[in-house]
Structure formats: structure tokens, C-alpha cells
Design a protein around this motif. Structure first.
Motif, PDB file in Angstrom:
ATOM      1  N   SER B  44       0.834  -1.199   0.000  1.00 54.68           N
ATOM      2  CA  SER B  44       0.000   0.000   0.000  1.00 54.68           C
ATOM      3  C   SER B  44       0.871   1.251   0.000  1.00 54.68           C
ATOM      4  N   MET B 226     -12.095   2.287  -1.750  1.00 53.48           N
ATOM      5  CA  MET B 226     -11.439   1.421  -0.780  1.00 53.48           C
ATOM      6  C   MET B 226     -10.855   0.231  -1.525  1.00 53.48           C
ATOM      7  N   THR B 227      -9.575   0.055  -1.351  1.00 55.79           N
ATOM      8  CA  THR B 227      -8.891  -1.083  -1.928  1.00 55.79           C
ATOM      9  C   THR B 227      -9.471  -2.350  -1.314  1.00 55.79           C
ATOM     10  N   GLY B 276     -13.781  -4.355   3.883  1.00 51.78           N
ATOM     11  CA  GLY B 276     -14.195  -4.578   5.268  1.00 51.78           C
ATOM     12  C   GLY B 276     -14.570  -3.349   6.081  1.00 51.78           C
ATOM     13  N   GLY B 277     -13.665  -2.381   6.154  1.00 49.28           N
ATOM     14  CA  GLY B 277     -13.927  -1.207   6.984  1.00 49.28           C
ATOM     15  C   GLY B 277     -15.141  -0.437   6.504  1.00 49.28           C
ATOM     16  N   GLY B 305      -7.325  -8.763   6.958  1.00 48.22           N
ATOM     17  CA  GLY B 305      -7.661  -8.032   8.173  1.00 48.22           C
ATOM     18  C   GLY B 305      -6.924  -8.623   9.352  1.00 48.22           C
ATOM     19  N   PRO B 306      -7.386  -8.387  10.552  1.00 51.89           N
ATOM     20  CA  PRO B 306      -8.482  -7.491  10.919  1.00 51.89           C
ATOM     21  C   PRO B 306      -8.119  -6.012  10.757  1.00 51.89           C
ATOM     22  N   SER B 307      -9.142  -5.184  10.924  1.00 49.76           N
ATOM     23  CA  SER B 307      -8.996  -3.730  10.835  1.00 49.76           C
ATOM     24  C   SER B 307      -8.315  -3.340   9.532  1.00 49.76           C
ATOM     25  N   THR B 308      -7.444  -2.350   9.556  1.00 47.01           N
ATOM     26  CA  THR B 308      -6.822  -1.904   8.315  1.00 47.01           C
ATOM     27  C   THR B 308      -5.967  -3.020   7.703  1.00 47.01           C
ATOM     28  N   GLY B 309      -5.423  -3.860   8.535  1.00 46.92           N
ATOM     29  CA  GLY B 309      -4.721  -5.059   8.068  1.00 46.92           C
ATOM     30  C   GLY B 309      -3.680  -4.771   7.011  1.00 46.92           C
ATOM     31  N   MET B 310      -3.737  -5.562   5.929  1.00 40.06           N
ATOM     32  CA  MET B 310      -2.844  -5.332   4.799  1.00 40.06           C
ATOM     33  C   MET B 310      -3.745  -5.027   3.612  1.00 40.06           C
ATOM     34  N   TYR B 313      -3.659  -6.808   0.172  1.00 41.75           N
ATOM     35  CA  TYR B 313      -3.486  -8.259   0.135  1.00 41.75           C
ATOM     36  C   TYR B 313      -4.798  -8.993   0.368  1.00 41.75           C
TER      37      TYR B 313
END
Ligand SMILES: Cc1ncc(C[n+]2csc(CCOP(=O)(O)OP(=O)(O)O)c2C)c(N)n1
Ligand SMILES: Cc1ncc(C[n+]2csc(CCOP(=O)(O)OP(=O)(O)O)c2C)c(N)n1
Ligand code: SF4
Ligand code: SF4
Ligand SMILES: [Mg+2]
Ligand SMILES: [Mg+2]
Lengths: 284, 581, 581, 284
Positions: B44, B226-227, B276-277, B305-310, B313
Motif C-alpha cells: 500500500s 477502498m482497496t 471490510g472497513g 484483516g483485521p482492521s486496516t490489516g494489509m 493483500y
């Protein structure tokens, strides 16, 4: 076919507290529809969550009782889908200025042709009386039993600097004036913002307070095309509190800037056999 | 297996045009009559770091990239360091002669190294450094003796917006080509003869979803970037005037989903795509769509994930989230295409189902599906038709007052859009009566909950009766089955080919509909299965938990991967061989 | 069963003081040495409509209200129309003599009707109409020959903020009492003798959670009001200075949860409480708490859904949502107290667990638990102790640089708060290395996912080794078991008493920890169970789906209710009798 | 112990594009910390999601890389828990004005003592160049390939009418000036808002545009205590674009209005055995 007030009533029992400012807003809105003779099918009312949110049940037009704070995005979607509808949102001060705040500046600068009425009772009514962003500093509420520690928000100033093309304030104690405001807002092409001072009879009764203070901008020769003047008036909040149209300007609406929207409303277009092959060029 | 399998990898820093080169090569092979699956791997960031495009080409349909590569195009040294281990014995490496590296080390590994003055040629041409990749692409055509013209036509088209740029890249490719021909001759690595161009497309999952939406008559698309879902927005924004579709990027995902719901309420088919987010922010409104019975199509492109994660990917970590997002209980479809072709048809389907049942439909993709390229035949539009739900058009003709939530046998009430004559359309996120007025009456609450339950039962039937809800590949009779969902399909199908070549016959069960869950169909399909191998790109085996929940059956073996990278066919092969042993 | 069971119901419009009267009566009985469970039923409006308070009193511990009532206090006619069917034979009705109604109809049903000039007395006193309910309360004391003074002490305390108001209500109650004594004599309905006041408390689930937070050392509480969780905010706002706890109502639930996470990151134990819609808005940040490994306690007070649903009515529809909210996979605790007493102890526990494992903890309550009153003994503070996690206080003494995400055997890294000397505390919602720097490295991703998985395994052990994760009541040996979670506990425990009296011995299995799921403990407990009856306040039987998923076992029978109303004991009794038959 | 610039470096490799405006913001911030000699442990940096969001990895102080748009609530929680920390948030224009917009007016009127720096590059950088609320009308981006149809937001005007007690604009092309702004913001007690014009070298390079236009308010004798004047300056956006402090006023901070916060930071209070019995009075 003429539209009558009676036709705008519904079978739902009104459950607002006796004396609630919402009654006047309802009356004013119905009168505005009658005076403008708008067919019921053409109007959509979107309401948030709160006492104000029951509004849709009480007026016999299309309605969307959405979740808390989302009146503006729902209204925007509706208007884009069918630009011929008259789309009017009704929010509470909690709905609009707390949870829903992020949508106002964006709807304003987008200038979507949606009317937005905020029942500003300076309190969360339906959840039994907690502080909101417009509750004056020091006021005791259920969530601020020792007084609100925060400075209140100035909704009109916010709408003005966000680029709203119609900014007004009404008072639920003056139905005739409010009816006129609603009519003007509906006639305006573009985003129209009306903050209505709405006493909450049960949790924050401001009838007397406002009745003694409000005066009409129309009566003092306010120039509604003067942005700076409007902003100054938005800061007048003491012995004298102005109501009326603060600012109005005609700018291209969001819909007008989108060439796709020329012609029939999107909702009525033929979608039975879209030729996607013209997009294949990007995939080869 | 196809007679030809050719895998290439292009690596360099972000900003060196790795993705574009990989895509152009994929298009070149496709126009040359081959099938490609190509993946872009990038962190990213915008400049620097390491990106690579990794693709496999075949003369028969292909579903996934293979791990080992025949050709590496190294735009920087980093690429050599990172990917040399993937190179097959006698594989080729194209490397810029300006790069300093240890050639003998490469050759010790059996690599054939082609030093090409990428930078030199670009300088000669007076072009920007980024044009190096076109030189390399041209050179690669010579190495495999492919028709250079095909590549040039792709370059002209892809970069054609600005003619002079296209032409300088064409020139660069030609120079790269000639350099190799002159120095080494044609086809040093291998020979891949162009076949006839049969009009196939190179498409990502994102593009397939966008195209599916267009085909389904979507008139409004809302998204907050959002990617890996953003390319849906880019694609649709580009063609918005060609299709008279309104494409809006509002202030946040909450606005996005509510605008979409508002739009479909007023009669415009609408879609949103996010990851996700953003999906998390949409959960409240998904329940609103269910309660108001307004259709909406939500694409959830999963990432690690979780959250912003990667963010760049891949993962399949959001299945349970998609199934249970939002308070309360209500019917929803959750559909997971396994490849870009399915993504197109299922997206059209999603719109039809959303409107037929007046429910939210979630399409689950992931980065690997959403952003990878796949060669597919042009779509069969007869199989992708708009089917409208029970809608009332123009004028409501009923004798009694219109009731948006009229109680019917199947739970589905005829839907009028506002503006319909004689109909006042009242929708409500609160529990409501048939007219849409709010009420907390106990009896009414039960009636309405049962109405929604009846829809769920009908949806269950729809899924059980639909061949596509579960697909079976390979040896249908095999007592050994791989089970999976979504983008792992590609690696598994490729693994099946390899296993078959080794004489190992297993079947692959792809679960396409995750909600309602095709319990009965799966029971039948899995009845005689002795060894059930679950393959998932996640930590806990979420499809496994669904099998347990719905079939009271646990997978026997697990192949889980959760480092952000997709499965490669050989990983599936190894696991299956372990299981059959 | 206790020798005394007395059920009362007070009904009237919103604004007539129904809730306050019900609560005062509950406190009166509690001070009089009895146990009470009292529920308030009200629609979502401020004035008008119909509210009622329905409570059962007993001389032994009681867990739920019973359906049939001994005494109705009707502040309006509506109350008679709606609740007469609940009145027991020979039950009493107190009715305002100003109300017009058909007395003979009531009497035909066997009711004893006591017309009392509620309005008349209030007028005489020159009090506000709302004071009618105090007259009625006083009257009720006479009907059951209870000590009026106890009621008066409660009135004085409850309304004591403004003395003149308290006094006029006291006077009203006295008049009501004397009126009955004079007209009908004392104890016409029955006699309930006050017992000694043993300092018991009358507490709601909300108050218990608030108190639990205070006991656990919570220093910051954030909330955006939402029924039925708002009273937690009101309670804490009231006592904020007594406990030096900061109570903030921010702009929305997204701000709420992020403030809480920020606060705990900086060392202040924090909690939030909300209901479904607000929880939906928090889902993204719950994943953030997990990824950053910052503890946080989230109370999800369920109400009837989907979407806005019936905001003031109860349900258990959000279990799966709580378990799977937010993208990606991560460990979390989900804990469901069954009554207000458990709610207190489990809230303290929740804070300790959150900090021990550095994970989000969700406490699931529902309207029926959150807003109903229960008489409980004063809390045993020895059983409610603060246990801090692996925290570093004051100064970091390690020899190497501090690493917030240091890899350890158990997956838990010592936690410093910013401000700690020698420690730079970097937390990251993106995947990160041990220091907290973002990275998308594949190897690192796997290491970190496994670190979080190790925490999950440890949490699983915690749950399996904890007696409280599953509780068993009734006949432990019975092959017939009721299984449930959360507030249904009350009705089920009362049903058990009734069944026992009928000679039917079953056991009740209360699942308290829903995540990690106490699979092994349940396997043991359910081993010899032949008939498993699932009781849930929802449409689909969500705990049932968890049993299927984790135990590969389906309930044999279902008792589900989803009209917004809680179970009554008799409904459970009927179902069990059906099952045993 | 003196704090040096070198101590503020970290081991993380900086991945911003060469030429990115973020470098200057980073340098200015580090310089400000050094010049003010603030111990590293006392500083917490909160960053949003976007290119700007990597900021925390590059400065060796406590940091919290939060989710998209939530810098302000996280910062608020931190400040309440430990009022002795210096809490500085860094957002992007997308992070702050799109998804995170609702938090700004509320943080402002609350006057929480948090510094808020917006890396305003008028573009979504990290997601490869889409429109944001501050992208000028007509600009082509990946999501508006035919030109942005919306009027941009005026962040300074918004902050001003929301009640921010310190409102400033910086320019990434002037590190010295930015360093000074950061120092002033940190020294200010209360909510400090700084919008930084930050050219995105890759997707929206505005270096030259701004370099030619910006001028310093300090140089023209702007009165930072004059609210109306500040608002006027906020609307100056043409050949001349002012940078510097627009407005500054000292008002009680949110923390100062909360008596519970007197004394030790909450995070350091003894919580081992809280006596809850004093609350029993409400439960009997
Ligand atoms: C996401 C979410 N959070 C909280 C609530 C609870 N809630 C219902 S109404 C309301 C406040 C309404 O206040 P306002 O908008 O001012 O309306 P009023 O009742 O004063 O008309 C709140 C917080 C909700 N329904 N949804
Ligand atoms: C909820 C959510 N929605 C969308 C995203 C995707 N996203 C990541 S960065 C970004 C935009 C960042 O723009 P800006 O804040 O201006 O930062 P910049 O990259 O320009 O510094 C978006 C939309 C996300 N991470 N989370
Ligand atoms: S609570 Fe206030 S706003 Fe709500 S209905 Fe009553 S008077 Fe009106
Ligand atoms: S994309 Fe723009 S903002 Fe992001 S690092 Fe590159 S130049 Fe900076
Ligand atoms: Mg309000
Ligand atoms: Mg930006």
C-alpha cells in the motif's frame, strides 16, 4: 384535482406530547403542500429517528422513516433516481447535528435539490431528554445533570459556510411564517436548509423564550443575496433572534450538472436489455 | 493439461509500470488466442517498494497463476532477489543491463539471463524511464517468438489516449524485440505461436462486477474508494456517460449505502462496492434495507484483516461478518463468485434476486478475485437477463389503498416506487404494519417477523433448486472432496488438472451461495465423501464452521493460508497428496 | 416455591408516572424484606400510549415476573381493557373513580374492584394529576395490609430532591391508604407482613453494569443515548463526581467507541454501552481494538430488530452479530449475564479479561435484563476485584527497546501506556511488526495472526476452566435440559420452581460465555441429556446454531418468541410439559 | 536531557513518493518538538488512513495509526485519560473532511486540548487519486474523470464557525513557517486546527500553484483576535492565498471544565478498590 388538507391526514394516531412544537411543523408543511397544490404522489418525506421521525406517519405522502442520522443520503438517492419527485427531509437536532452532521456540508456544497428541515428542539426528545449539539451551555439534561459543558453549534453558520443555496430559520410558534418558508424552500431549485426552533414541551420548553425574542428578517429589510450579512445574522442570538430566509442564491443543482439525468428520470428508463458490448473495448 | 503452460513475472518498484505491463502482456496473449490468469502483488504505497505481476498463460482455459515461472522481467535488482527462487530450471530472465547484480549467481541456478539495455534504449528514444517496461515487453515477445504486432496493437490501444505516448512505447517495444532477435535470435526460451483471436476479454473481478451491474440495469452507483474495490468505481466513472448511469462518490460509506437504498426505493437499481472497513460502516443500513424491504446490492471485496490489516493483500476473512452483519434477524443473500466470469453472471443475478425478494444481496469477492486478470469468452447476454421483481409500474390499479407491506402467502409484497399514480409508498425502518406505519404491537410484530421468515424459506428453495448454488468439478464420484468458496476456486481447479495428470482423481465442491446456505444440495453432494478437505484463505476456516452448523459435519482436513497471499495450485496439490496417502 | 407470590400491575399512559410507581413499589417490598422482579413495558413515545409496570414479589429469591396478577392499579380505562385477562380469580383492581368503565363486566370475571377517588384526592390536595399514582400506591398498601411507612420512606427518598413534591406524594399515599382502610378495611386482598430490611438493592441490568464498571476502576465512560442502554449513561452521569469518572456524550457512536479505545490506550479503563444500531456503527472500531490489542468493554443491550425495530421491546437477536462483527478474524469475549446480579460481577470480570488478554469484550444484555428491576443482596466486593493485565507502570525497565507487540509464548505482550518512561508505545490498525510499524510482509503477517490465535487458545482455556462460563440449575442428573442464555434465565428459573412443584425435574443450562464458546464444558454437561430444549427470544435460535457449530449437536425442541415480549414462566412450563409427555 | 532531531527518527523506511509534501510536514513537526524540547514519551501522534497516515511510523514518539477518519475521537480519548500528554492528530483531507468530517465541529466546540493537522493535498493519495471534499470544482480525478461536479469545502471557515480556538493554515512548501505554526499550536491551550496545503507530487501537484500565491498573515498585520476578519481571510482564495494563524482565542478547555480531571491524570489514579457502596443510595 385539488389537494386538500384532509387528504393529507393519515390513519395513524399522533403520539407527540400535547403542546409539542412538532404539531405546528406538521400543519405548516401540509398547508404548504396544499397551497402549492402538489400531487401527493410527487412528494417524498424522509424522516430521521426521534420524536420528529414520526412525521412521515402523519402526512399522507410517500415517506421513508430511515435510521438515525441518514435523512440526507436517503433523500439524495431518491432525488437522483427520480428527479421529478419533491424530496423533503425532516430531522431532529440530534439526528442532523450529532449523528448525521457529516452529511450536511456535503449535501450543501453538492447543491442537491433536496429540502432539509431540522426540528431543532435542542434536546434528544425521544430518548427522554439528553444533551444535543444545540443545547445551550450549562443546561441540565439527563446526560449532563450538572450542566452541559460544551458550546453549542451554530447550524445556520455551518450551513452557510458549507455552501447551502437556501438557508432559513423558522419557529414552530409561527405556523403562517413557517408555511411560507416551506413554500419558498420547495420553490427554490437546490439544497434548502431550514432550522426550525421547535420547543419540546416536555424536556425543554422554550416557547416563551423564543416567542419573546424572534423577529422576522423580512420585516427588517434583510438582503437575502448578501452572504456576509447572512452570516452576521446567523450570529445574532441574544435578545433578538431572527427568523426567515437568511440567504438564497441560485446555482446549478447537482442534478443539473449531470448530463445523464437529462430526459426521463432514471427510475423510468428502459433497462431490459442494456448493451454492454460497448464497454468491451476496455477489456481487450 | 493444456500443451502449453507459460508463466511470467514482471517486478519493479511502484511507479515503474509493473501493473500496466503485466496487463498488456495478458491482453497480448489473449488477443493471440491464449488464456491468461494474472495477478498483481503490491504493497500500500504509491512509489517505491516492490510490485510484481505474476501470470500464467495456456492454450486452454486457465483459472490461476502457477508458482514457478518461465520468464522474469526484472525492472530492478530487488526483483531478482525476491523471485529467483520461483524461476524454473532453464527459465529466462530479462534484466536491465544498467542494473548491478551477480549474474553468475543467477546462472548457477540454471537461469538464462538476457541483459537488455532497457535504460539505454529509453534514453536513445528520449523517453521517460517508465517506458523501460515496453522495451522489456518487446524483448519478451522475441524470446518466445510471439507475434510482436499483437503486443503493439495492445500498446496502441492501452496508451492510445495520448498518441505520442503510445507511439514512443511502440517504438520501445520494437527496439527491445529487435535487440533480442539480433543478439540471441527468436524463440530462445520457447515458441508460442499466436492462434486466432476469438474476441475473448481480459477482465478482473471488479470489472466483471461493474459490467454485471450495467447489464442488470443499474442506474446509480455509489462508492467511497477502498482497496480492493475502488476499480469498480473507476471503471464505472469512466463509462458513466456511455451507459447513462450516475456515479457518485459521497462523503463516506454510510452515505454511500443510504444513497443506494434511497435510490432503489425510488426505482433505480443501485449497487455499492467496498471492503471490510467500509462494509462495517454500512452494516446498520443493511438491516435497514432488510426491514424496509428495499433491494440493494453490496459488493464486499475482502482484503487481509483485521482492521486496516494489509489493504492490498487478499483474504477470505469476512464471510461470517457478511452473514451476520446488522442487528436482528432477516433474510439476505450472500453470494461468492469464484472467478471473474462467474462474477459477471452472478452480479446480474444478484440484482434480480434483490428485487425479486426485496432483500439485500451481498456479493463477496476478495483482492485476488477483484484485481486479478482472467481471460474469458465474451459474455452470453442471453444468460444475463434482467428479471424484475413484483413491481408496480406507472399506476397502481388495486381497488384498496396501496399497502407497501401487504401480507401475502410468500411474504413478498408488490412494490411500487414513489411517483406511481394512486400509490402512497410508505417505508419504515421501525417495525410497521402493512401500510408502513410504525407500531410496536406484539401480534403485528410476530406477523411481520413471519412475513420476513417466509421470504427466507422461499429464498432457501431458490438456492436449493439452483444448480449454481453449489458447483462440482473433477471426479464427481470421488470419495475425496475439496471444498471451498470464492477465489480459491482458481488454484483448486488448476490443482485438479495437475492431480488428474498424476492419476489422482478428486472432486472439488465450490459453494457459491453462502446464504441461504444450500444445505440439502450439499448433503447430497457430500453423502459419499469420505475425506473432506477444506481450503480457505483465512485463519479459522469459516466455511468449515458453516458446514458444521448446517450439515453437522466437520471437514476432515484443513488447508488454511492467512498471510495475505492467495493459494498456488501446487500447495493444494501437495495437501491432497498428503490426504490421499 | 416460596410461600408468598404476589404479582402487581400498574397501567396508564406515558407521563402518568407508571414506571416510577412500579419502581417505588418494588423498592417498598425490598425494604420490607421481600424479593421483587419488575418489568416496565412502554412504547417509544413520551406522552400517551400505554405503559405498564408488571412485577412479582416473593419471600424467596425471584428471577422473573409471573403472568397472572393479583392486583391491577388502573390509572386509565385502557389498563382495564388490556390487562383484565391477566387478573387472577379474586384478584383486585384499584381504579380511579373518575374513570368510566363497565364495572359489572369486571366483576363478572371475578375481579374485586376498588374504586378510589384518585383524581378527587389529588384535587383536594391541590397537587398535579400525576400524584394520582401515589394515592393508588397508598391504597394498595392497605389492600395487602403492608406497612405504609415503608412506602412513605421510599417516596421520601425517591422524590426527595424537591422536598415539597415528596411531601405532597406522601400525603397522597396516606389518603389512599386511609380511604381503603375506611371503606373496606385492611388486608382485603391478602396480608403481606413486612420482614426485616436486610439492605438488599433493587437494581436493573443497566445499573448493575454501570456499578460493575465503577468497581472495575473505569475512569472514562462514553455513550450516545440509545434505548435500552441510555440509563447506564444517566446513572453514570449522575455519579460522575462521586467517582471521579469522566462521562461524555459525543457526537455519535463512532466517536464513542474510538474515544474509549483512545482512552484505554492511554491507560484509562473505558466502557461504552449501546444497542444494535449504535453497535453497528462501532463494528469497524471493534476490529481496530483487536488489531491494536487495546482493551475495551462494549455493552450491547439488545432490543427488537431488525433495524430500528421496536426500540423499547426486548429480543435476543444480536448474538451472531456480536460474535462476528468487524472484518477479519480476531479473539473477543462475548459474555451474556442472565440477571442483574450476574451483570455486576461479569462486568467487573469483563474489564479484567479485556486487560488480561488485550481484546475487546462484549457484554450482551437486552431490554428485559437492562431495564427490569431485581432485588439482589448487596454485592460481595471480595468477589469483584480489579485484576490488572500485564501492564508496565511508571517506567519501562527492559534492556532492549520497548516493543508493544513483542512476540511471547502466550501471545500477550506487556502493555505500556504512553507517558511511561523509556517506552515509546506505537499501536497500529494496519498489520505491524513487533514495534508497531506497518508491514505487509507475508512471514510477519503469519506470525502476527498466530500471535492473536494463541491469545484465542488461552482465552478458550480460560472459559473452559471457569465455572461461570456455563451454569447448571435444577436437577443436574435430569436427561431433559433446557438451554438458554441471557435474560431468559429468569423465566426459566421460575419455571423450574413451578415444574419442581409439579414433580417434573429438569435441568437448566445457562450459557454465559458465548465467545470463546465453552465447547468442552457443554459437551460434558450435555453428555447424558436426551431431550434438549432451546429457549430463545429470537426468530432463528441463534444459540442453537452455536450448539450445532461447536458441538455438532442440534437442540431437539425449540421454544422461540419474537414479538418483543419476554418469556413468562408459564410458557416455559407448558413447553416442558409438552416435551416430557 | 536534550531532545535531538536524530532521536526522533525511526527505523521505518519512508515510503512517500519523492517530492511529496508530507516530508516537509514531518520535518517541521520534528523541528517543533526539538525546539520546544518536549520529551518523546510525552507526545502522542495519531494518524488516519492515507499517505499521511504513515506519519506515525516516521517519528519516534508514541503513536496510534487509527482507522480512516477517527483521529479526533482517538485523540480526545487519549487526552481525557492522560491530560499531561501532548496529543497531536494528523489527518488527510479525505480522512478529515470526507469520512471524518463529523468530528471536527464537535472537537472544536468542545475545545479539547488536541492539535489537529490536516495534510490537505486535495486528493485521496493512497487510494491512487480520487476526488475529495477539497478538490477544486472541475478537476479530473480517477473518480471524476470528466471533472469534479461539486463545490469544494472551505475547511477554515468550517473550523471557525465550529468554534475552534486556534485556526491556521500552513504550506508544505515553507517548512520554517510550518514549524512555527506547530509550535504555536502546541503552546495554545485548546483545540488547534491547522490545514496544511500539501502538494501531492504524484496525483495533484500544486507546488507551483501555491508557491506563487501564498502570503503570510503575519506579514500583513492580520489581527488574530478578530473573528470576522478571520472568516473573511478564510474566503480569500484566488491570486492570493493567506497562510498563518487566522484566529486564536483562549477559552476554557474541555478538560478544564471537568472537575474530575483536577489532580493526577485519570490513567494514574488508584483503581484497586473502588468503594461503590456510596452509590447504593440510588438502589434502595
Ligand atoms: C444509531 C442510533 N443511535 C442512537 C439511537 C437512539 N436514538 C433514537 S432517537 C435519538 C435522539 C433523537 O433526538 P433528535 O434527533 O433531536 O430528535 P427528537 O426526538 O428531539 O425529535 C436517539 C439518540 C438510534 N436510534 N440509532
Ligand atoms: C472505512 C474506510 N473507507 C475507505 C478506506 C480506504 N482509504 C484508505 S486511504 C483513503 C483516502 C485517503 O485520503 P486522504 O485522507 O486525503 O489521505 P492521503 O492519502 O491523501 O494522505 C481511503 C478512502 C479505508 N481505509 N477505510
Ligand atoms: S418529548 Fe418533546 S419533542 Fe418529543 S413529542 Fe414530547 S414535546 Fe415533542
Ligand atoms: S501519492 Fe501523493 S500524498 Fe501520497 S506519498 Fe505520493 S506524493 Fe505524497
Ligand atoms: Mg431534538
Ligand atoms: Mg489527501
Amino acid at each position: 384535482m385539488t389537494i386538500t388538507l384532509a387528504q393529507l391526514n393519515t390513519k395513524a394516531t399522533i403520539t407527540w406530547c400535547p403542546g409539542c412544537g412538532n404539531f405546528s411543523i406538521l400543519t405548516a408543511f401540509k398547508r404548504a403542500l396544499v397551497e402549492l397544490q402538489i400531487p401527493r404522489e410527487k412528494v417524498v418525506v424522509i424522516t430521521g429517528i426521534g420524536c420528529h421521525g414520526k412525521f412521515g406517519d402523519y402526512v399522507n405522502v410517500n415517506s421513508f422513516h430511515t435510521i438515525h442520522g441518514r435523512v440526507l443520503p436517503i433523500a439524495t438517492g431518491i432525488k437522483l433516481a427520480n428527479k421529478e419527485l419533491i424530496v423533503v427531509g425532516f430531522s431532529g437536532d440530534g439526528d442532523a447535528y450529532a449523528i448525521g452532521l457529516s452529511h450536511i456540508p456535503h449535501a450543501a456544497r453538492r447543491n442537491i435539490d433536496v429540502k432539509y428541515v431540522v426540528h431543532n428542539n435542542m434536546i434528544f426528545g425521544l430518548t427522554t431528554g439528553q444533551v444535543t449539539p444545540t443545547t445551550p451551555k450549562g443546561v441540565k439534561t439527563r446526560s449532563t445533570p450538572y450542566g452541559n459543558p460544551e458550546e453549542p453549534l451554530n447550524p445556520l453558520a455551518l450551513a452557510l459556510v458549507s455552501g447551502a443555496t437556501f438557508v432559513a430559520r423558522g419557529f414552530a410558534g409561527d405556523v403562517a411564517h413557517l408555511t411560507w418558508l416551506f413554500k419558498e424552500a420547495i420553490k427554490h431549485k437546490g439544497f434548502a436548509f431550514i432550522d426550525v426552533l421547535q420547543p419540546c414541551y416536555t424536556f425543554y420548553n422554550t416557547y416563551e423564550y423564543f416567542r419573546r425574542r424572534v423577529y422576522k428578517l423580512e420585516d427588517v429589510g434583510h438582503d437575502i443575496t448578501d452572504f456576509e450579512e447572512a452570516l452576521k445574522k446567523a450570529y445574532e442570538w441574544n435578545d433578538k433572534i431572527p427568523i426567515g430566509i437568511f440567504y438564497k442564491v441560485r446555482k446549478p443543482t447537482f442534478e443539473e450538472t449531470l448530463p445523464q439525468l437529462k430526459g426521463e428520470p432514471l427510475a423510468l428508463r428502459d433497462i431490459s436489455d442494456v448493451n454492454i458490448e460497448k464497454a468491451y473495448v476496455f477489456l481487450r | 493439461m493444456g500443451s502449453i503452460y507459460f508463466t511470467y513475472l514482471i517486478g519493479g518498484e511502484a511507479g515503474m509500470g509493473v501493473a500496466a505491463s503485466g496487463r498488456m502482456l495478458a491482453k497480448t496473449f489473449t488477443r493471440g488466442g491464449y488464456y491468461v490468469f494474472g495477478m498483481i502483488d503490491y504493497p500500500s504505497l504509491i512509489r517505491g517498494g516492490h510490485n510484481f505481476y505474476h501470470a500464467t498463460v495456456s492454450d486452454e482455459r486457465i483459472w490461476s497463476l502457477h508458482y514457478n515461472v518461465d520468464l522474469i522481467i526484472a525492472l530492478n535488482k530487488d526483483t531478482l532477489d525476491r523471485h529467483l527462487s520461483k524461476l524454473k530450471k532453464k527459465g529466462s530472465i530479462i534484466v536491465d543491463s544498467d542494473i548491478k547484480y551477480d549474474k553468475s549467481a543467477l546462472e548457477r541456478q540454471g537461469a538464462r539471463v538476457f541483459e537488455i539495455p532497457l535504460t539505454g534504449i529509453v534514453k536513445e528514444l528520449g523517453a521517460l524511464t517508465v517506458v523501460r517496461n515496453s522495451v522489456a515487453l518487446g524483448a519478451s515477445m522475441a524470446l518466445i517468438d510471439f507475434d510482436l504486432e499483437v503486443l503493439l496493437s495492445v500498446i496502441r490501444k492501452e496508451l492510445g489516449k495520448r498518441k505520442e505516448i503510445a507511439e514512443i512505447n511502440v517504438e520501445a517495444a520494437k527496439r527491445g524485440y529487435s535487440f533480442v532477435v539480433e543478439q540471441y535470435g527468436k524463440g530462445v526460451q520457447c515458441t508460442i505461436r499466436p492462434r486466432s483471436d476469438n474476441g475473448h476479454l481480459v477482465i478482473t473481478g471488479n470489472e466483471a462486477v461493474a459490467l454485471g451491474g450495467l447489464r442488470a440495469g443499474m442506474k446509480t452507483y455509489f462508492a467511497y474508494p477502498m482497496t480492493p474495490a475502488s476499480p469498480v468505481l473507476h471503471f464505472l466513472a469512466n463509462v458513466q456517460f456511455d451507459f447513462d448511469v450516475v456515479v457518485v462518490q459521497p462523503e463516506n460509506e454510510i452515505a454511500v449505502i443510504n444513497m443506494a437504498i434511497g435510490a432503489w426505493y425510488a426505482g433505480s437499481r443501485s449497487m455499492v462496492a467496498t471492503s471490510g472497513g467500509g462494509f462495517a460502516l454500512m452494516t446498520e443500513a443493511i438491516g435497514q434495507a432488510a426491514m424496509t424491504e428495499i433491494p440493494v446490492v453490496v459488493v464486499l471485496a475482502q482484503r487481509s484483516g483485521p482492521s486496516t490489516g494489509m489493504p492490498t493483500y487478499t483474504a477470505q476473512g469476512d464471510l461470517r461478518f457478511a452473514l451476520h452483519a446488522s442487528q436482528g434477524e432477516f433474510p439476505r443473500f450472500v453470494i461468492a463468485p469464484g472467478d471473474a466470469e462467474e462474477a459477471f453472471y452472478l452480479t446480474v443475478r444478484a440484482f434480480n434476486l434483490a428485487e425479486k425478494f426485496q432483500v439485500p444481496v451481498i456479493i463477496l469477492t476478495d483482492k485476488h478475485l477483484a484485481e486479478s486478470h482472467l481471460t474469458v469468452p465474451a459474455f452470453d447476454l442471453k444468460k444475463a437477463k434482467v428479471e424484475r421483481g413484483k413491481i408496480i409500474v406507472g399506476k397502481y390499479e388495486g381497488s384498496e389503498e396501496y399497502r407497501r407491506y401487504k401480507i401475502t402467502d410468500d411474504g413478498i409484497s408488490p412494490m411500487a416506487f414513489p411517483g406511481t399514480l394512486n400509490a402512497i409508498v410508505k417505508v419504515n425502518s421501525s417495525e410497521h404494519n402493512e401500510y408502513g406505519f410504525a407500531t410496536a404491537d406484539a401480534k403485528n410484530a410476530e406477523i411481520m417477523a413471519k412475513k420476513r421468515l417466509r421470504k427466507l424459506e422461499l429464498m432457501q428453495e431458490e438456492v436449493e433448486n439452483c444448480e449454481e448454488s453449489v458447483k462440482v468439478y473433477g471426479d464427481e464420484r470421488s470419495p475425496i472432496a475439496i471444498i471451498g468458496w470464492g477465489s480459491t476456486k482458481g488454484a483448486i481447479l488448476e490443482a485438479l488438472k495437475i492431480l488428474e495428470a498424476k492419476g489422482v482423481n478428486v472432486k472439488f465442491v465450490q459453494v457459491v451461495f453462502l446464504s441461504p446456505f444450500p444445505t440439502r444440495r450439499l448433503q447430497t453432494i457430500l453423502k459419499d465423501v469420505r475425506e473432506l478437505l477444506l481450503v480457505e484463505n483465512n485463519v479459522t476456516g469459516q466455511l468449515g464452521s458453516l458446514l458444521r452448523e448446517h450439515l453437522l459435519r466437520a471437514p476432515d482436513e484443513y488447508l488454511l493460508k492467512f498471510n495475505g497471499r492467495p493459494f498456488y495450485p501446487h500447495e493444494v496439490v501437495s495437501k491432497v497428496l498428503e490426504v490421499v496417502k
